[in-house]
Design an enzyme around this catalytic site. Structure first.
Site, PDB file in Angstrom:
ATOM      1  N   GLU A 121     103.228  38.177  84.283  1.00 24.41           N
ATOM      2  CA  GLU A 121     103.118  37.199  85.374  1.00 24.41           C
ATOM      3  C   GLU A 121     102.231  36.040  84.906  1.00 24.41           C
ATOM      4  O   GLU A 121     101.037  36.224  84.667  1.00 24.41           O
ATOM      5  CB  GLU A 121     102.508  37.876  86.617  1.00 24.41           C
ATOM      6  CG  GLU A 121     102.159  36.937  87.738  1.00 24.41           C
ATOM      7  CD  GLU A 121     103.262  35.969  88.085  1.00 24.41           C
ATOM      8  OE1 GLU A 121     104.334  36.406  88.526  1.00 24.41           O
ATOM      9  OE2 GLU A 121     103.058  34.742  87.900  1.00 24.41           O
ATOM     10  N   LYS A 122     102.823  34.866  84.784  1.00 24.37           N
ATOM     11  CA  LYS A 122     102.146  33.730  84.151  1.00 24.37           C
ATOM     12  C   LYS A 122     101.005  33.132  84.960  1.00 24.37           C
ATOM     13  O   LYS A 122     100.262  32.304  84.440  1.00 24.37           O
ATOM     14  CB  LYS A 122     103.163  32.637  83.823  1.00 24.37           C
ATOM     15  CG  LYS A 122     103.856  32.035  85.035  1.00 24.37           C
ATOM     16  CD  LYS A 122     104.876  30.986  84.599  1.00 24.37           C
ATOM     17  CE  LYS A 122     105.614  30.407  85.777  1.00 24.37           C
ATOM     18  NZ  LYS A 122     106.970  30.926  85.901  1.00 24.37           N
ATOM     19  N   HIS A 123     100.837  33.523  86.207  1.00 22.71           N
ATOM     20  CA  HIS A 123      99.770  32.933  87.035  1.00 22.71           C
ATOM     21  C   HIS A 123      98.438  33.682  86.975  1.00 22.71           C
ATOM     22  O   HIS A 123      97.418  33.155  87.390  1.00 22.71           O
ATOM     23  CB  HIS A 123     100.214  32.892  88.505  1.00 22.71           C
ATOM     24  CG  HIS A 123     101.305  31.918  88.768  1.00 22.71           C
ATOM     25  ND1 HIS A 123     102.625  32.281  88.732  1.00 22.71           N
ATOM     26  CD2 HIS A 123     101.263  30.596  89.056  1.00 22.71           C
ATOM     27  CE1 HIS A 123     103.367  31.216  89.000  1.00 22.71           C
ATOM     28  NE2 HIS A 123     102.572  30.186  89.190  1.00 22.71           N
ATOM     29  N   HIS A 138     102.243  28.850  81.582  1.00 19.94           N
ATOM     30  CA  HIS A 138     102.485  28.279  82.906  1.00 19.94           C
ATOM     31  C   HIS A 138     102.787  26.799  82.737  1.00 19.94           C
ATOM     32  O   HIS A 138     102.186  26.144  81.887  1.00 19.94           O
ATOM     33  CB  HIS A 138     101.253  28.478  83.799  1.00 19.94           C
ATOM     34  CG  HIS A 138     101.487  28.032  85.197  1.00 19.94           C
ATOM     35  ND1 HIS A 138     101.367  26.719  85.589  1.00 19.94           N
ATOM     36  CD2 HIS A 138     101.873  28.726  86.297  1.00 19.94           C
ATOM     37  CE1 HIS A 138     101.659  26.637  86.879  1.00 19.94           C
ATOM     38  NE2 HIS A 138     101.973  27.831  87.332  1.00 19.94           N
ATOM     39  N   HIS A 173     103.747  20.668  88.926  1.00 19.30           N
ATOM     40  CA  HIS A 173     103.514  22.113  88.912  1.00 19.30           C
ATOM     41  C   HIS A 173     102.444  22.442  87.870  1.00 19.30           C
ATOM     42  O   HIS A 173     102.672  22.273  86.673  1.00 19.30           O
ATOM     43  CB  HIS A 173     104.827  22.831  88.569  1.00 19.30           C
ATOM     44  CG  HIS A 173     104.758  24.313  88.621  1.00 19.30           C
ATOM     45  ND1 HIS A 173     105.730  25.115  88.084  1.00 19.30           N
ATOM     46  CD2 HIS A 173     103.826  25.169  89.142  1.00 19.30           C
ATOM     47  CE1 HIS A 173     105.413  26.386  88.272  1.00 19.30           C
ATOM     48  NE2 HIS A 173     104.252  26.442  88.910  1.00 19.30           N
ATOM     49  N   CYS A 178      97.573  27.882  91.620  1.00 22.51           N
ATOM     50  CA  CYS A 178      98.735  27.090  91.225  1.00 22.51           C
ATOM     51  C   CYS A 178      99.140  26.248  92.428  1.00 22.51           C
ATOM     52  O   CYS A 178      99.238  26.773  93.545  1.00 22.51           O
ATOM     53  CB  CYS A 178      99.900  28.006  90.814  1.00 22.51           C
ATOM     54  SG  CYS A 178     101.475  27.130  90.661  1.00 22.51           S
ATOM     55  N   HIS A 228     102.393  27.933  93.708  1.00 24.51           N
ATOM     56  CA  HIS A 228     102.515  29.382  93.903  1.00 24.51           C
ATOM     57  C   HIS A 228     101.237  30.067  94.346  1.00 24.51           C
ATOM     58  O   HIS A 228     101.122  31.295  94.244  1.00 24.51           O
ATOM     59  CB  HIS A 228     103.062  30.027  92.619  1.00 24.51           C
ATOM     60  CG  HIS A 228     104.372  29.428  92.199  1.00 24.51           C
ATOM     61  ND1 HIS A 228     104.524  28.673  91.057  1.00 24.51           N
ATOM     62  CD2 HIS A 228     105.586  29.448  92.813  1.00 24.51           C
ATOM     63  CE1 HIS A 228     105.793  28.260  90.970  1.00 24.51           C
ATOM     64  NE2 HIS A 228     106.449  28.721  92.018  1.00 24.51           N
TER      65      HIS A 228
HETATM   66 FE   FE2 Z   1     103.033  28.165  89.307  1.00 29.61          FE
END
Ligand code: FE2
Length: 123
Positions: free
Chosen positions: A16-18, A46, A52, A109, A112
């Site tokens: 999970e990149k966050h 990310h 973004h 983010c 997100h």
């Molecule tokens: Fe994001």
């Protein structure tokens, strides 16, 4: 009613990149300076664009005998491609502590939301 803490997401940073990743020394000693860093996107990058991006990271430390976490630092990433300038979500702090405890990092983010992770500081 939904409280802010109920919106904070967690996950495995490898998938999970966050998720913020807390990098700690294997062991520290009371009163001796050490460095802690936090990054986002070590395994899966990310996006870092005006539309973004990771906007900020906050880092807390809660000594094992303390009721509340202590804010170590708050880091704002302001450049996301304007004039080809990019500030990447990587921070570093140098600090001392008197007791072992838990670090918590929270990243934000702009699309997100909030993401958190925790890591134990070992003496
Ligand atoms: Fe994001």
């Amino acid at each position: 009613m939904k409280y802010l803490t109920q919106t904070v997401q967690k996950g495995d940073w490898k998938a999970e990149k966050h998720v913020p990743i807390i990098h700690l020394p294997e062991e520290v000693k009371a009163g001796e300076a050490f460095e802690v860093s936090v990054s986002v996107g070590d395994e899966i990058a990310h996006p870092n664009t005006v539309e973004h991006h990771i906007a900020w990271i906050k880092l807390f430390f809660q000594p094992e005998d303390s009721k509340f976490p202590i804010e170590v630092g708050s880091y704002q990433f302001a450049a996301h491609g304007e004039a080809e300038v990019f500030s990447a979500p990587l921070i570093q702090a140098k600090m001392t502590v008197a007791a072992k405890g838990t670090f918590t990092a929270i990243s934000y983010c702009n699309l997100h939301g909030l993401w958190e992770s925790a890591a134990e500081l070992v003496f």
